[in-house]
Write a protein that holds these residues in place. Structure first.
Motif, short mmCIF file in Angstrom:
data_model
loop_
_atom_site.label_atom_id
_atom_site.label_comp_id
_atom_site.label_asym_id
_atom_site.label_seq_id
_atom_site.Cartn_x
_atom_site.Cartn_y
_atom_site.Cartn_z
N LEU A 163 -36.71 4.74 8.96
CA LEU A 163 -35.44 4.52 8.25
C LEU A 163 -34.27 5.07 9.05
N LEU A 164 -34.44 6.27 9.60
CA LEU A 164 -33.37 6.88 10.39
C LEU A 164 -33.11 6.08 11.67
N ALA A 165 -34.19 5.66 12.33
CA ALA A 165 -34.03 4.88 13.55
C ALA A 165 -33.38 3.53 13.26
N SER A 166 -33.75 2.93 12.14
CA SER A 166 -33.15 1.64 11.76
C SER A 166 -31.68 1.79 11.43
N ALA A 167 -31.34 2.90 10.77
CA ALA A 167 -29.93 3.17 10.47
C ALA A 167 -29.14 3.32 11.76
N ALA A 168 -29.74 3.98 12.74
CA ALA A 168 -29.06 4.14 14.03
C ALA A 168 -28.89 2.78 14.72
N ALA A 169 -29.91 1.92 14.60
CA ALA A 169 -29.82 0.59 15.20
C ALA A 169 -28.72 -0.23 14.54
N VAL A 170 -28.60 -0.14 13.24
CA VAL A 170 -27.54 -0.86 12.52
C VAL A 170 -26.17 -0.33 12.95
N GLY A 171 -26.07 0.99 13.11
CA GLY A 171 -24.82 1.57 13.58
C GLY A 171 -24.45 1.06 14.96
N ALA A 172 -25.46 0.89 15.82
CA ALA A 172 -25.20 0.38 17.16
C ALA A 172 -24.73 -1.07 17.10
N LEU A 173 -25.31 -1.86 16.18
CA LEU A 173 -24.88 -3.24 16.03
C LEU A 173 -23.43 -3.32 15.56
#
Length: 265
Positions: free
Chosen positions: A194-204
């Protein structure tokens, strides 16, 4: 990220067995049989597969949008995702819709889902879900940041599948895939994802906090819809099946795209 879960044999598995197992089952990518001989890595690494699929689908969608129209880009994105996943998730959606339809007990529902044909309830659900995905994606691709929402939806769809591997979630009777992946996702690994996915969304979102919030909210809405579907499946079927996992992915993608089309600036 914390170490992914595994059984007592985990130390003997090749280092990249998990991601390769996930690629082998969830995509059409050719993976050596010896490198992906099991299923324990399928759900823990599904979000990584989602990132890859999302990138491919988004690239094709953007190209179609620029060359022809947003609607063309949306259709191409949905089509390429279906092709890259062998249509298994869409098939799971149709079968699950038939099984969870009205006036069926548990044994009858499981029997219907195990059949190879698709009933009218499944056909209607499949058509409407795909139409919703295409319509919402087309609206998003008409904006400057819509591509990020499409990528997020594909990632969120695989997160929904991963959730079914958490401890305490039983497999439905007769589901070989459900039994093989039950308990393969630890709580710590889920939180890390979940944390890694949140970071990926932030990068997008490329530093745009408003966009990042809209993307995250859309993904949460999609995951919430998948949770409702999972609860219905547990009540009717007694647990999860491979079809339910696919249905959760498609529902998550559809709801994420729908909400994003309404809130993404």
């Amino acid at each position: 990220m914390s170490r992914p879960p595994g059984d007592a044999r985990g130390s003997a598995r090749p280092r990249w067995a998990g991601p390769l197992e996930s690629l082998a089952l969830l995509t059409v990518m050719p993976v050596p049989a010896r490198a992906a001989a099991g299923t324990r890595g399928v759900l823990p690494w599904a979000p990584l597969v989602g990132l890859l699929l999302g990138g491919v689908a988004t690239g094709i969608a953007v190209a179609g949008t620029r060359l022809v129209s947003p609607l063309t880009g949306a259709v191409l994105a949905v089509a390429v995702l279906a092709a890259l996943t062998r249509g298994l998730h869409l098939d799971g959606l149709a079968d699950t819709a038939d099984g969870l339809g009205p006036l069926r007990g548990r044994e009858r529902a499981l029997a219907v889902m195990h059949q190879g044909d698709v009933g009218p309830f499944g056909v209607v659900t499949l058509v409407l879900t795909v139409l919703l995905q295409v319509a919402a994606a087309a609206a998003l691709l008409a904006t400057d940041s819509g591509w990020a929402a499409l990528w997020t939806a594909v990632l969120a769809a695989r997160l929904a599948m991963t959730r079914t591997g958490l401890p305490g979630l039983p497999a439905a009777e007769g589901s070989a895939l459900g039994r093989s992946v039950t308990g393969t996702v630890s709580s710590r690994w889920w939180i890390a994802l979940l944390l890694a996915s949140a970071a990926a969304v932030g990068a997008l979102a490329a530093g745009d906090r408003v966009l990042a919030g809209a993307l995250a909210g859309s993904a949460l809405a999609g995951l919430g819809a998948a949770e409702l579907l999972l609860r219905r499946a547990r009540a009717r079927l007694g647990g999860v099946t491979g079809d339910v996992m696919g249905a959760m992915a498609e529902v998550t993608a559809a709801v994420t795209l729908l909400v994003a089309a309404a809130v993404v600036p």
